[in-house]
Design a protein around this motif. Structure first.
Motif, PDB file in Angstrom:
ATOM      1  N   HIS A  73      75.235  30.682  54.455  1.00 35.90           N
ATOM      2  CA  HIS A  73      76.260  30.392  53.366  1.00 35.90           C
ATOM      3  C   HIS A  73      75.694  30.084  52.020  1.00 35.90           C
ATOM      4  O   HIS A  73      76.472  30.651  51.188  1.00 35.90           O
ATOM      5  CB  HIS A  73      76.524  28.836  53.937  1.00 35.90           C
ATOM      6  CG  HIS A  73      77.644  28.375  53.061  1.00 35.90           C
ATOM      7  ND1 HIS A  73      79.013  28.604  53.082  1.00 35.90           N
ATOM      8  CD2 HIS A  73      77.801  27.277  52.070  1.00 35.90           C
ATOM      9  CE1 HIS A  73      79.768  28.016  52.232  1.00 35.90           C
ATOM     10  NE2 HIS A  73      79.131  27.200  51.639  1.00 35.90           N
ATOM     11  N   THR A  77      76.651  32.521  48.783  1.00 34.78           N
ATOM     12  CA  THR A  77      77.183  31.690  47.422  1.00 34.78           C
ATOM     13  C   THR A  77      76.630  32.435  46.236  1.00 34.78           C
ATOM     14  O   THR A  77      77.107  32.813  45.167  1.00 34.78           O
ATOM     15  CB  THR A  77      77.023  30.244  47.451  1.00 34.78           C
ATOM     16  OG1 THR A  77      77.699  29.931  48.642  1.00 34.78           O
ATOM     17  CG2 THR A  77      77.620  29.638  46.134  1.00 34.78           C
ATOM     18  N   ASP A 168      79.606  34.534  56.467  1.00 34.36           N
ATOM     19  CA  ASP A 168      80.287  33.213  56.340  1.00 34.36           C
ATOM     20  C   ASP A 168      81.771  33.044  56.850  1.00 34.36           C
ATOM     21  O   ASP A 168      82.203  31.713  57.007  1.00 34.36           O
ATOM     22  CB  ASP A 168      80.329  33.255  54.850  1.00 34.36           C
ATOM     23  CG  ASP A 168      80.205  31.664  53.984  1.00 34.36           C
ATOM     24  OD1 ASP A 168      79.613  30.877  54.753  1.00 34.36           O
ATOM     25  OD2 ASP A 168      81.073  31.408  53.219  1.00 34.36           O
ATOM     26  N   SER A 220      82.920  29.127  47.650  1.00 32.98           N
ATOM     27  CA  SER A 220      81.995  28.792  49.003  1.00 32.98           C
ATOM     28  C   SER A 220      80.869  27.694  48.419  1.00 32.98           C
ATOM     29  O   SER A 220      80.512  26.870  49.288  1.00 32.98           O
ATOM     30  CB  SER A 220      81.119  30.333  48.923  1.00 32.98           C
ATOM     31  OG  SER A 220      80.205  30.175  49.700  1.00 32.98           O
TER      32      SER A 220
END
Length: 226
Positions: A73, A77, A168, A220
């Motif tokens: 994750h 980002t 994600d 995100s």
């Protein structure tokens, strides 16, 4: 899961359209469609993009099994922030509106000349024998469009972004959105041809994709890993 599927679909669709319009493979499809049968060019280009989208989504889907979802994750980002700034930089530094088109056209012209020179060599018969198996099932134009598009997309910003997105959110939604986006862009390139490609503002595409990537990055960053 349902929300993640819709999120993956919409994000992938928007990202694919803005990433592929004005891309090298977009211009290549437009130019090839002017020189060869549109059906073969469309099938070859779209086939390569669909395969690339599925492979990228599979890589993204398997990433959390190798690295924790929290880290994937965070990496996603950072990638979105990086791609957003990169695209904005390309928009600010872009000098001409058709440099990419001219570059791709020159590369394809050089490729045609090389093919013509090879046709006069004695190695042509050997190469034809080596390719005979593939050409029994696919036309040479299909194979040319497929290979140019596939290797042109390999390692491209849109491929890496697709991998990050699939790691994600729902990868099935990413595949569906990506395929629909690729279909729309490739069909527009093949049907519109060079006339449509020459009217595309590369600056506006770069700015739009940069803003979109930054929006994804911010979203995100503010969300938590599932």
């Amino acid at each position: 899961m349902g929300l993640s599927l819709i999120e993956g679909f919409t994000k992938s669709l928007a990202m694919t359209v803005l990433s592929e319009v004005g891309d090298k493979t977009f211009f290549a499809a437009a130019i090839l469609a002017m020189r060869h049968p549109r059906r073969s060019v469309l099938a070859g280009c779209l086939g390569a993009l669909i395969v690339m989208t599925i492979l990228s989504a599979l890589l993204g889907w398997s990433a959390p099994n190798l690295i924790s979802r929290k880290w994937t994750h965070h990496i996603t980002t950072v990638l979105f922030f990086g791609f957003g700034l990169w695209s904005l930089w390309e928009g600010f530094t872009e000098e001409g509106e058709s440099e990419e088109l001219a570059e791709v056209e020159a590369e394809l012209d050089a490729d045609v000349k090389d093919d013509g020179a090879k046709g006069k060599s004695q190695d042509e018969d050997l190469k034809k024998q080596q390719r005979r198996f593939l050409t029994q099932f696919f036309s040479p134009i299909f194979l040319k469009a497929f290979s140019i598009t596939f290797f042109g997309e390999w390692g491209d910003k849109s491929q890496i972004a697709t991998i990050g997105l699939a790691s994600d959110v729902n990868p099935f939604g990413v595949v569906l959105g990506g395929i629909l986006g690729q279909s729309l862009c490739t069909a527009a390139a093949v049907l519109g041809g060079k006339s449509l490609a020459s009217k595309i503002s590369e600056k506006m595409v770069a700015f739009s994709s940069g803003i979109l990537f930054l929006v994804f990055a911010l979203q995100s960053f503010l969300s938590t890993a599932a």
